[in-house]
Each structure stands twice: as C-alpha cells, then as structure tokens.
Enzyme design. Sequence first.
Site, mmCIF file in Angstrom:
data_model
loop_
_atom_site.group_PDB
_atom_site.id
_atom_site.type_symbol
_atom_site.label_atom_id
_atom_site.label_comp_id
_atom_site.label_asym_id
_atom_site.label_seq_id
_atom_site.Cartn_x
_atom_site.Cartn_y
_atom_site.Cartn_z
ATOM 1 N N ASP A 125 -12.249 -9.415 3.711
ATOM 2 C CA ASP A 125 -13.507 -9.403 2.951
ATOM 3 C C ASP A 125 -14.092 -10.817 2.883
ATOM 4 O OD1 ASP A 125 -13.463 -6.678 2.375
ATOM 5 O OD2 ASP A 125 -13.915 -6.974 0.245
ATOM 6 N N ASP B 9 -2.587 -18.202 0.458
ATOM 7 C CA ASP B 9 -3.590 -18.781 -0.449
ATOM 8 C C ASP B 9 -4.286 -19.972 0.215
ATOM 9 O OD1 ASP B 9 -1.176 -20.176 -0.567
ATOM 10 O OD2 ASP B 9 -1.375 -20.718 -2.684
ATOM 11 N N LYS C 95 3.350 -15.452 2.122
ATOM 12 C CA LYS C 95 3.713 -16.260 0.949
ATOM 13 C C LYS C 95 5.233 -16.386 0.918
ATOM 14 C CE LYS C 95 1.788 -17.341 -2.528
ATOM 15 N NZ LYS C 95 1.474 -18.746 -2.995
ATOM 16 N N TYR D 49 0.822 -1.211 0.000
ATOM 17 C CA TYR D 49 0.000 0.000 0.000
ATOM 18 C C TYR D 49 0.855 1.260 0.000
ATOM 19 C CZ TYR D 49 -4.624 -2.060 0.651
ATOM 20 O OH TYR D 49 -5.805 -2.722 0.461
ATOM 21 N N ASP E 22 -6.378 -7.299 3.552
ATOM 22 C CA ASP E 22 -7.494 -6.660 2.848
ATOM 23 C C ASP E 22 -8.390 -7.724 2.229
ATOM 24 O OD1 ASP E 22 -8.974 -4.536 1.633
ATOM 25 O OD2 ASP E 22 -7.903 -4.911 -0.242
HETATM 26 C C1 IPM Z 1 -10.490 -1.593 3.313
HETATM 27 C C2 IPM Z 1 -10.713 -0.937 1.986
HETATM 28 C C3 IPM Z 1 -9.566 0.026 1.715
HETATM 29 C C4 IPM Z 1 -8.300 -0.780 1.629
HETATM 30 C C5 IPM Z 1 -9.766 0.926 0.494
HETATM 31 C C6 IPM Z 1 -11.045 1.729 0.571
HETATM 32 C C7 IPM Z 1 -8.586 1.840 0.262
HETATM 33 O O1 IPM Z 1 -10.844 -1.903 0.999
HETATM 34 O O2 IPM Z 1 -10.421 -0.857 4.325
HETATM 35 O O3 IPM Z 1 -10.409 -2.804 3.367
HETATM 36 O O4 IPM Z 1 -7.952 -1.310 0.558
HETATM 37 O O5 IPM Z 1 -7.621 -0.879 2.633
HETATM 38 MG MG MG Z 2 -10.864 -3.918 1.728
#
Ligand code: IPM
Ligand code: MG
Length: 371
Positions: free
Chosen positions: A255, A227, A194, A143, A251
């Site tokens: 999700d 993975d 990884k 990032y 990240d």
């Molecule tokens: C998260 C989001 C952010 C990230 C974006 C909005 C920059 O996806 O907080 O997970 O990638 O960290």
């Molecule tokens: Mg995210």
Amino acid sequence: MATHSLLLLPGDGIGVETIAEVERLIAFLNAKNTSSTFNVERDLVGGAAYDKHGVAITDAAMAKAKAADAVIFGAVGGPKWDKVPYEHRPEAGLLRLRKDLDLFANLRPAICYPALADASSLKRELVEGLDIMIVRELTGGVYFGEPKEIVTLENGEKRAVDTQLYTSREIERIAKVAFDLARKRSNKVHSAEKRNVMKTGVLWNEVVTQTHKSYAPDVQLEHILADNCAMQLIRNPKQFDVIVTDNLFGDVLSDEAAMMTGSLGMLPSASLGSPDAKTGKRKALYEPVHGSAPDIAGKGLANPIATIASFAMALRYSCDMGKEADLIEKAIANVLDKGLRTPDIMQTGMTKVGTSQMGAAIEKELQVLMA
Ligand code: IPM
Ligand code: MG
C-alpha cells in the site's frame, strides 16, 4: 487458435465498474483477429455472493476458479456487510481463493507513469521512473496461522490470538520467485523481515540467505528490517528493485509503495501458484491493489486502470500474450499522456473523465496500436 478461459469475479463496490472495462477489452480482443480467443465465465464473490448465497464464495464458483486459466478479480467488502459473521465476511471469499488455489506468490509492481509523477505525495524527482516489484508471500503467515481466535479467560477478560507461522519450504519457494523476477529486471532483491523480534524473521533471513547461495548467487541480495524498509521506501524509493517479504509486511509495504505512484487506482497485481508438474501452467488470480471504495461505488468515478493493468498481467503470465499485454500498458500510458484523468489522479489543466470514458479511451488507443 489458443483459447483461454477467464473467470471474472467483479465482487462489490467499484469492482463491478472496473471489471466492466476489462470486459470491454476482452470483447475488443475477441473481435480482433489475434491468434487467441477468450472464453469468459462470471460469478459472484464477497458481499454480492453473501447476499445471494449466504457465503462469500460458493463451492461452484471455487470449482470454476480452479478450472480457469486465470481469475480476474475486482474488489470485495463495504459497510453493508460490517455485521455479517466473521467467517462469511466479504474478504473471506478472497482469502479462500488465495488459499485453496495455493496462490502463494503475490506480485505487486509499483510503477510511476511519468505523466503522473506530480500526482504522488512524494516529490517528482523521488518517484519519476520508479519501478519496484513487491513480492508478497500470500498463503502463509499471520493471515492463516492457527490458533486464530478470541477466547474468554476465567477472570472474564478476553484474549485474542493470531499466529505468525512460516515453514522453510514456504520461504524458499517465495524467495525463488523473487530471484527469478530480479534476473529479468535490475538483478537486486531486498528481503524484508523483523529478525530482531520475530522467530519467523530469523528463519526467513536464514532460508533466504541459503536459497540465495544455492539458487541465485548471481543476484544481489540485501536483508532489511521491515520497519526500515518502510522508511527507506519514503526516503529513497528508487534504491529498490525487487522486495520479497511475508504476507502481513507485504500487505502494508505494498500500500505504501502504491501511493508513491500517484494513486492506489493505478496498481495491478498477480497472485500465482506453483507451475503444474505436467503442463507447467500456474493457477493465477489478477486483481487491482485497491479495494471496493464504497464511498464512490456506483457513481462512475472509479479509476479502471489498476483492473485493466491486472488484465494485462493475466495476458502476460497466464495466456502467453506478452505482446498484447505490452500494448495495453502502452495504451494506458498514451491516454495519460493525452491528459485524461479520473478524479483520483486529477491535476489542473487535465481532462477529468469517468470510469467508462477512461475505459473507452484505452480501448480506442489499443485499436490504433493494434491496427
Ligand atoms: C490486499 C487486501 C486484502 C489483504 C484484504 C481485502 C483481505 O488488503 O489484497 O492487500 O489484506 O490481503
Ligand atoms: Mg492490502
């Protein structure tokens, strides 16, 4: 009487609607005679800040964020800002907050409320009672690593570069956060990287192993390839307690874990800095894991639970109000038990409600719990 200063940054899209439901709870707690009171400031971030000031967050808002005990953040972004210059895109506001406040530890719990086990895309028996904590490194890795650029080569071709970069200090401090959390939970940490293809993975593995030896030999540690971790999360999610991983894997894995709980609209997160040497206080930002959801923004359909649960985390980690945090979480669970559902978690036989109805129901439940 303790006073806690909060900065509210609703941002864009459904962030505005869901933060309004947090304001409702703040007003309720301020009116109620607890031993704490909240001092609230507001400012713009993301596209909303860009429209007004030409940047994704102003220096003045950053100063407020640095001074606050906690920042409560909604969401940023949307198609309206697709064409703004890369450095001013809405997400830049969030990334600046994380970097400048040095919020390196991102705690993303994935908890499956029993009432929602059927809303998950996984089978009930796989997710019922699920309680995972993803600890994502938040201020390093790909990032922020430099160089980060797109250059035109001599032959006219373009080349893009992102840099994945970690120091041992960065890895050690996030590993310690994970071990500390595990001790208060089921005492198990999986470290995901990884190492089979990345040098940062090799170092990650080494430093986590050393930190485990010197700092937390009492905690059970397992190394897992990122993975494989993604696969195991779907196969048998309840084998995990705490997962510690880098910024990008965190990240993606968070999700994935979020979706198991039924909806992205359910999950809160906390981003914490190091404890201050003098006061012991950590800089902190709390935000839902979901984004600005432009498709449903402004329609009163958004699920405010992730943002409200983020506020509960703020009470727990930044305001020393663990009791009130527990009660808010209980109020959320009770409202779900009573069958109230926003559209994202709607199931047959339940009562469909909008954003403010859900917020009001949680407030009412909290009133009863605190009476
Ligand atoms: C998260 C989001 C952010 C990230 C974006 C909005 C920059 O996806 O907080 O997970 O990638 O960290
Ligand atoms: Mg995210």
